[in-house]
Enzyme design. Sequence first.
Site, short mmCIF file in Angstrom:
data_model
loop_
_atom_site.label_atom_id
_atom_site.label_comp_id
_atom_site.label_asym_id
_atom_site.label_seq_id
_atom_site.Cartn_x
_atom_site.Cartn_y
_atom_site.Cartn_z
N LYS A 96 0.83 -1.20 0.00
CA LYS A 96 0.00 0.00 0.00
C LYS A 96 0.88 1.27 0.00
CE LYS A 96 -3.92 -2.39 2.23
NZ LYS A 96 -4.67 -2.62 3.51
N TYR A 131 -12.49 -4.56 -2.78
CA TYR A 131 -13.02 -5.00 -1.49
C TYR A 131 -14.40 -5.63 -1.58
CZ TYR A 131 -8.98 -3.35 0.98
OH TYR A 131 -7.69 -3.22 1.41
N ARG A 171 -0.32 -14.75 4.00
CA ARG A 171 -0.96 -14.14 5.17
C ARG A 171 -0.09 -14.31 6.41
NH1 ARG A 171 -6.01 -11.31 4.41
NH2 ARG A 171 -7.03 -12.23 6.20
N ARG A 195 3.93 -6.83 9.13
CA ARG A 195 3.19 -5.78 9.85
C ARG A 195 3.66 -5.68 11.30
NH1 ARG A 195 -2.37 -7.98 7.33
NH2 ARG A 195 -2.65 -6.53 5.60
N ASN A 235 -1.68 -0.44 7.36
CA ASN A 235 -1.09 -1.76 7.66
C ASN A 235 -0.19 -2.27 6.52
OD1 ASN A 235 -3.08 -2.36 5.84
ND2 ASN A 235 -4.28 -3.67 7.20
N HIS A 283 -1.79 -5.51 1.45
CA HIS A 283 -2.93 -6.41 1.29
C HIS A 283 -2.37 -7.77 0.90
CE1 HIS A 283 -6.61 -8.31 0.05
NE2 HIS A 283 -5.97 -8.70 -1.04
N GLU A 304 -9.19 -11.57 -7.17
CA GLU A 304 -8.43 -10.31 -7.08
C GLU A 304 -7.43 -10.19 -8.23
OE1 GLU A 304 -8.69 -10.07 -2.18
OE2 GLU A 304 -6.78 -10.57 -3.14
#
Length: 204
Positions: free
Chosen positions: A17, A57, A122, A139, A159, A162, A173
């Site tokens: 981001k 989203y 993740r 993060r 954060n 993504h 996505e």
Amino acid sequence: MSKEKHFKKERTLIMIKPDGVQRSLVGEIISRYEKIGLKMIAMKMMIPTEKQVEEHYTLDPEWRRVTGEKTIKGYKAKGMNPPSEDPFEITDKILAGLKKYMTSGPMVLMILEGAHAAAIGRKISGGTEPLTSDVGTIRGDYVLDSYQMSDVDGRAVRNLLHASGSAEEAEMEIKHWFDAKEILSYRLVQEQIIYDVNLDGILE
Ligand code: GDP
Ligand code: MG
């Protein structure tokens, strides 16, 4: 190998981001995914439109409800009053913040391929709220924001990243952000070590 797609063909979408780009963390972030053995099969830098962010989203038609309900639960678990009891009203606010955040500057988008790409992506990225992301995750190590602070300041939580929530989410996505012709098909020499069943190509 069965007729089913092999594990090593799973894909995930990672987006760095605008705060990640501004904080000069692009190389550091990519290297984390690179070192675990995921293969980068597409990468680009872009400033998205608000429409692209909203569509991203809401690819999952349940996202508004689920995220709203999860957020309300989060407030209550902390003994706080949610700003609304209506999950859709909550997510409207979250989405407005996300649009502002993610269109504020360039982002780096990449598709990574490899075994369990979504779950591994993740795991390395860490939990959504930086305050509680595990140490050792991207993060957890590089950003200190919280829902509480971002809510008080009326903005999206910063954060850095993504990372797709599942292989199915990733495929939706990827279609949303990439043209098929931007995705490369090639072999990485290390796949010989990571996936080869017999490891019989090492000795001379
Ligand atoms: P992700 O898959 O890790 O990005 O997390 P979600 O899909 O659940 O949420 C997407 C985005 O919504 C996050 O990056 C946050 O900006 C926002 N969000 C999710 N849950 C909350 C919450 O409980 N409070 C606030 N303020 N924002 C949230
Ligand atoms: Mg999500």
